[in-house]
Write an enzyme that holds these catalytic residues in place. Sequence first.
Site, short mmCIF file in Angstrom:
data_model
loop_
_atom_site.label_atom_id
_atom_site.label_comp_id
_atom_site.label_asym_id
_atom_site.label_seq_id
_atom_site.Cartn_x
_atom_site.Cartn_y
_atom_site.Cartn_z
N GLU A 276 44.46 45.44 33.53
CA GLU A 276 45.76 44.85 33.86
C GLU A 276 45.97 44.76 35.36
O GLU A 276 46.63 43.84 35.86
CB GLU A 276 46.88 45.66 33.21
CG GLU A 276 47.48 46.80 33.99
CD GLU A 276 46.48 47.91 34.33
OE1 GLU A 276 46.65 48.53 35.39
OE2 GLU A 276 45.55 48.15 33.56
N ASP A 277 45.40 45.70 36.12
CA ASP A 277 45.57 45.71 37.57
C ASP A 277 44.97 44.48 38.22
O ASP A 277 45.60 43.83 39.06
CB ASP A 277 44.97 46.99 38.17
CG ASP A 277 43.62 47.35 37.54
OD1 ASP A 277 42.90 46.43 37.12
OD2 ASP A 277 43.31 48.54 37.46
N ASN A 278 43.76 44.14 37.82
CA ASN A 278 43.11 42.97 38.38
C ASN A 278 43.81 41.68 37.96
O ASN A 278 43.94 40.74 38.75
CB ASN A 278 41.64 42.92 37.96
CG ASN A 278 40.88 41.82 38.66
OD1 ASN A 278 40.76 40.72 38.15
ND2 ASN A 278 40.36 42.11 39.85
#
Length: 464
Positions: A276-278
């Site tokens: 999710e961060d990327n």
Amino acid sequence: MVDSEDEDGAGSSTLPLILAITSLVWYFIILSMGLLGCWTARKRYRLRPRSPLASADPASIPGVSILRPLKGLDANLYENLESTFTQEYSNYEIFLSVESEHDQALPVVKELIAKYPHVKAHMVIGAENVGSNPKVNNLIRAYRQATYDILWVLDSNVMVDRGTLARSVDVLDGPQTAAAPSGRRRIALVHHVPFAFATEQTLGSHIEQAFLNTNHAKMYLAINTVAIDSCVVGKSNLYRKSDLERVDGTLKPVTPTSGDRSQQRGLAAFGRFLAEDNMIASALWKELDLRHELSCDVARNAVGSMSLADYFWRRVRWIRVRKHMVFAATLVEPFTESVVAGVLASLGLRYLLGLPPWLFIPLHFLTWLSIDLDVYASLAAHPIPSGATFWKFLGAWSLREGMALPIWLYAIWGSTVDWRGKTYVVMRNGEVKRASRDARGWFRRIFGTKERGQEYEPLELAQD
């Protein structure tokens, strides 16, 4: 009249020449990327000045909501969390989120809240299922309760310097925020390069530490210096909630006529992704046409007990995730590694100049190692100590370099990943679904790996 045999002979002699030249051109491109990462590390991390915001009045600086997802007793947990309670910044709050009231992290949280009563800290107990990603499910309630627009999301195994928040807000909310006269895009996200330290003397931990502090760091810094696309690891990221509420993870540009998009927006929209961060970083970059920036701080990543099999499966997982997100970059990844790049360059030099590989290969690895050691020294603010510590590092570095190609070859042909005791299938754009059966393959059946049910393994998309 040219004989056809002459044409065939000319063609067969031209191909090796083209391949030899190509291998050398590629080698110098990759070497240049490594040198760029080394130069960036020296320029950015060897001096970390104190921000004026560190001593500013609370009313004069932007508020920040710090979000930390927790599960179990991670390595160095107390010190990791305490580093956010001691920030030199006068206007922030902390949300510490756990899924269960019986979570082992809660006593640590309560002790820190009692120790720092002047800090606005909140415990959030209970996850909300908004997707397959448990980190997002864990964070969503804190995300909705956050008072401030600026969010700082840190994984539970990350420790930061006291001045990190102030310096990061300087970057995110400083003069760079407004469009520059040249038309440079506004900064939407500030991230920090991971710098690992092993808390356990296990083989996998030392290999992970050597990888993150050298090859990963130099390429991460080089790619972000070139900045032709989003490249973000989610261990420590600052961004604005107001920006996140405008994106949905489709990576389609937001325009005045796209307001009717039915896709959910905000943090919940990224619960369907394993990384999710990327995806958040990519959405801010591509949907809003905004950019990212690194501060001069590192995210100190505590690496707990990790076996060789743990390391293997961690790398397999993220190669398979990246394959479905950035296929071309994942496909050429082996050619960026020291072993493959060095072998190809040595063959090219032997063909063009008659230089024997035994003469080039040692020089190649010595150059590669020297660059990596310099990057390590820049991030750590000191060189690796001589003696046993150096030899442990050298052994771990050598194993990492030698394992890179075999791990990639195993990972590239599959789409299943094992994560927190469950098997998932990675789909297009990094979305995941539960696998119907165990498809982990021969390596797992032979070597196995321990379950991590009592640990929270933070999600990240390392440019591993």
